[in-house]
Design an enzyme around this catalytic site. Structure first.
Site, PDB file in Angstrom:
ATOM      1  N   ILE A  41      -2.750  26.206  40.659  1.00  0.00           N
ATOM      2  CA  ILE A  41      -2.119  26.258  39.345  1.00  0.00           C
ATOM      3  C   ILE A  41      -0.611  26.100  39.468  1.00  0.00           C
ATOM      4  O   ILE A  41       0.026  25.421  38.665  1.00  0.00           O
ATOM      5  CB  ILE A  41      -2.459  27.587  38.628  1.00  0.00           C
ATOM      6  CG1 ILE A  41      -3.969  27.732  38.444  1.00  0.00           C
ATOM      7  CG2 ILE A  41      -1.776  27.647  37.280  1.00  0.00           C
ATOM      8  CD1 ILE A  41      -4.375  29.073  37.854  1.00  0.00           C
ATOM      9  N   ASP A  93       7.669  35.121  51.244  1.00  0.00           N
ATOM     10  CA  ASP A  93       6.381  35.767  51.472  1.00  0.00           C
ATOM     11  C   ASP A  93       6.358  37.035  50.631  1.00  0.00           C
ATOM     12  O   ASP A  93       7.083  37.988  50.907  1.00  0.00           O
ATOM     13  CB  ASP A  93       6.218  36.105  52.960  1.00  0.00           C
ATOM     14  CG  ASP A  93       4.892  36.770  53.273  1.00  0.00           C
ATOM     15  OD1 ASP A  93       4.165  37.161  52.330  1.00  0.00           O
ATOM     16  OD2 ASP A  93       4.584  36.941  54.472  1.00  0.00           O
ATOM     17  N   ASN A 123       3.256  33.474  39.631  1.00  0.00           N
ATOM     18  CA  ASN A 123       1.928  32.875  39.775  1.00  0.00           C
ATOM     19  C   ASN A 123       1.242  33.204  41.091  1.00  0.00           C
ATOM     20  O   ASN A 123       0.022  33.361  41.134  1.00  0.00           O
ATOM     21  CB  ASN A 123       2.064  31.354  39.638  1.00  0.00           C
ATOM     22  CG  ASN A 123       0.901  30.613  40.254  1.00  0.00           C
ATOM     23  OD1 ASN A 123      -0.201  30.586  39.711  1.00  0.00           O
ATOM     24  ND2 ASN A 123       1.137  29.993  41.412  1.00  0.00           N
ATOM     25  N   TYR A 210      -8.280  43.845  44.438  1.00  0.00           N
ATOM     26  CA  TYR A 210      -7.778  42.678  43.704  1.00  0.00           C
ATOM     27  C   TYR A 210      -7.676  42.985  42.209  1.00  0.00           C
ATOM     28  O   TYR A 210      -6.647  42.686  41.575  1.00  0.00           O
ATOM     29  CB  TYR A 210      -8.706  41.490  43.937  1.00  0.00           C
ATOM     30  CG  TYR A 210      -8.348  40.269  43.118  1.00  0.00           C
ATOM     31  CD1 TYR A 210      -7.313  39.426  43.527  1.00  0.00           C
ATOM     32  CD2 TYR A 210      -9.039  39.962  41.949  1.00  0.00           C
ATOM     33  CE1 TYR A 210      -6.977  38.304  42.773  1.00  0.00           C
ATOM     34  CE2 TYR A 210      -8.699  38.843  41.192  1.00  0.00           C
ATOM     35  CZ  TYR A 210      -7.669  38.027  41.611  1.00  0.00           C
ATOM     36  OH  TYR A 210      -7.334  36.928  40.862  1.00  0.00           O
ATOM     37  N   LYS A 214      -4.256  42.972  39.773  1.00  0.00           N
ATOM     38  CA  LYS A 214      -4.084  42.106  38.609  1.00  0.00           C
ATOM     39  C   LYS A 214      -3.887  42.929  37.332  1.00  0.00           C
ATOM     40  O   LYS A 214      -3.148  42.523  36.423  1.00  0.00           O
ATOM     41  CB  LYS A 214      -5.281  41.165  38.472  1.00  0.00           C
ATOM     42  CG  LYS A 214      -5.316  40.084  39.542  1.00  0.00           C
ATOM     43  CD  LYS A 214      -4.069  39.199  39.465  1.00  0.00           C
ATOM     44  CE  LYS A 214      -4.100  38.049  40.430  1.00  0.00           C
ATOM     45  NZ  LYS A 214      -2.945  37.136  40.293  1.00  0.00           N
ATOM     46  N   THR A 250      -9.226  26.749  43.268  1.00  0.00           N
ATOM     47  CA  THR A 250      -8.002  26.769  44.052  1.00  0.00           C
ATOM     48  C   THR A 250      -8.264  27.511  45.360  1.00  0.00           C
ATOM     49  O   THR A 250      -9.338  28.088  45.574  1.00  0.00           O
ATOM     50  CB  THR A 250      -6.862  27.477  43.297  1.00  0.00           C
ATOM     51  OG1 THR A 250      -7.143  28.894  43.237  1.00  0.00           O
ATOM     52  CG2 THR A 250      -6.714  26.936  41.889  1.00  0.00           C
TER      53      THR A 250
END
Length: 344
Positions: A41, A93, A123, A210, A214, A250
């Site tokens: 993306i 990083d 992103n 994860y 998010k 991706t």
């Protein structure tokens, strides 16, 4: 959560994106940062911004990948007689706070005292990674690479964002935070557990790690927006907005070992350019305002407001004095504590 909420994120209306590369306004004179801009993306977003005349800084880890991406983007427009912008690689990083600080300084040096930053697109990130190693500073990898690293970047760039906002139309200077449909599907009650904040290594499940990271991005967007003031350290007039860009084919899937799960998900994955269109709506739409950001509004693919998050997550973005859990503010303060030694 309603079935419709899930369905419309996995299968959004065809050709429903309000802002695409076909109709995006010219971006001449504007400056953008795209983290993780060398693939997926981020690559498509950097390409479209460059094609519309924007000055794009690509903050990503690998120089070779970034240079190859820049060459591909320039080649894409080579025979189109387009008035393009510029592209510049900055090594970063996100899992290493020293690297994030160095990248922010390199960007600021490049822009100079009269520079600007119109939109920071947060992103980059990692997918669920079983047995991910600790970060260079000894922190849990997922929350650092997806959330806290971006928090530090936004904190370090707050002065230039606020400086740009003062000379720009209202609500046009923004920070875009990438969340996920897994925020509502698999995050624990309140989005991030109190036990995790006390000991991030207590959680071992890569998927939960994860999802919490998010969720953290949505929380950070909301809290940054609420912290805006003329005199405070979090800047003023900068709209922070979080949302799910969608599910795409991706390299974020590179750490997924469960092949059955991957092939079940694969049919729902789309071309990454549609994720770029979601980011463009978050970055440029007139519907995205400071008031919406402070209210905790949450974007979904391809540029729409979420029809209604889980009740416990909505309570998490409310303070205890409002009848909520206050977990969103608690996470924001937790991030501030983690990065304090890198703010000087």
């Amino acid at each position: 959560m309603s079935f419709y909420s899930y369905w419309t994120q996995f299968f959004p209306p065809r050709d429903g994106a309000p802002i695409t590369e076909a109709n995006v306004s010219r971006l001449d004179g504007k400056v953008f940062i795209v983290t993780g801009g060398s693939s997926g993306i981020g690559y498509e977003l950097a390409r479209v911004l460059y094609g519309a005349g924007g000055k794009v800084y690509m903050l990503t880890r690998t120089k070779k990948n970034a240079e190859e991406a820049i060459d591909r983007i320039k080649a894409h427009y080579a025979d189109k007689d387009a008035k393009t912008g510029s592209l510049e690689f900055v090594s970063m990083d996100l899992s290493d706070f020293k690297s994030v600080k160095a990248a922010a300084q390199q960007f600021l040096d490049s822009e100079g005292p009269d520079g600007r930053l119109d939109v920071l697109f947060n992103n980059a990130g990692t997918g669920g990674w079983k047995d991910a190693p600790p970060t260079p500073q000894g922190h849990e990898y997922h929350i650092t690479a997806n959330s806290v690293g971006h928090f530090l970047l936004a904190r370090l760039l707050t002065p230039i964002l606020s400086q740009t906002a003062k000379k720009s139309p209202k609500n046009t200077v923004r920070v875009v935070w990438a969340a996920s449909i897994l925020v509502e599907m698999t995050s624990p009650i309140s989005g991030i557990t109190k036990e995790f904040l006390e000991d991030p290594f207590c959680e071992k499940h890569a998927g939960i790690l994860y999802a919490q990271s998010k969720t953290g991005n949505w929380f950070l967007a909301t809290e940054f927006a609420r912290h805006q003031s003329e005199s405070g350290p979090f800047g003023s007039d900068v709209v922070h907005i979080g949302g799910n860009p969608g599910s795409y084919n991706t390299n974020i899937w590179r750490h997924v070992k469960d092949l059955i799960k991957y092939y079940l998900v694969y049919p729902t994955l789309r071309d990454p350019v549609y994720g770029a269109y979601t980011y463009m709506w978050m970055g440029f739409s007139n519907e995205v305002t400071m008031e919406a950001a402070k209210a905790g509004n949450y974007a979904i693919c391809d540029g729409r407001w979420h029809p209604g998050q889980r009740a416990d997550l909505l309570l998490a973005i409310k303070g205890e004095d409002e009848g909520g859990s206050g977990r969103s503010k608690e996470f924001f303060d937790w991030c501030e504590e983690k990065v304090k030694n890198f703010m000087n």
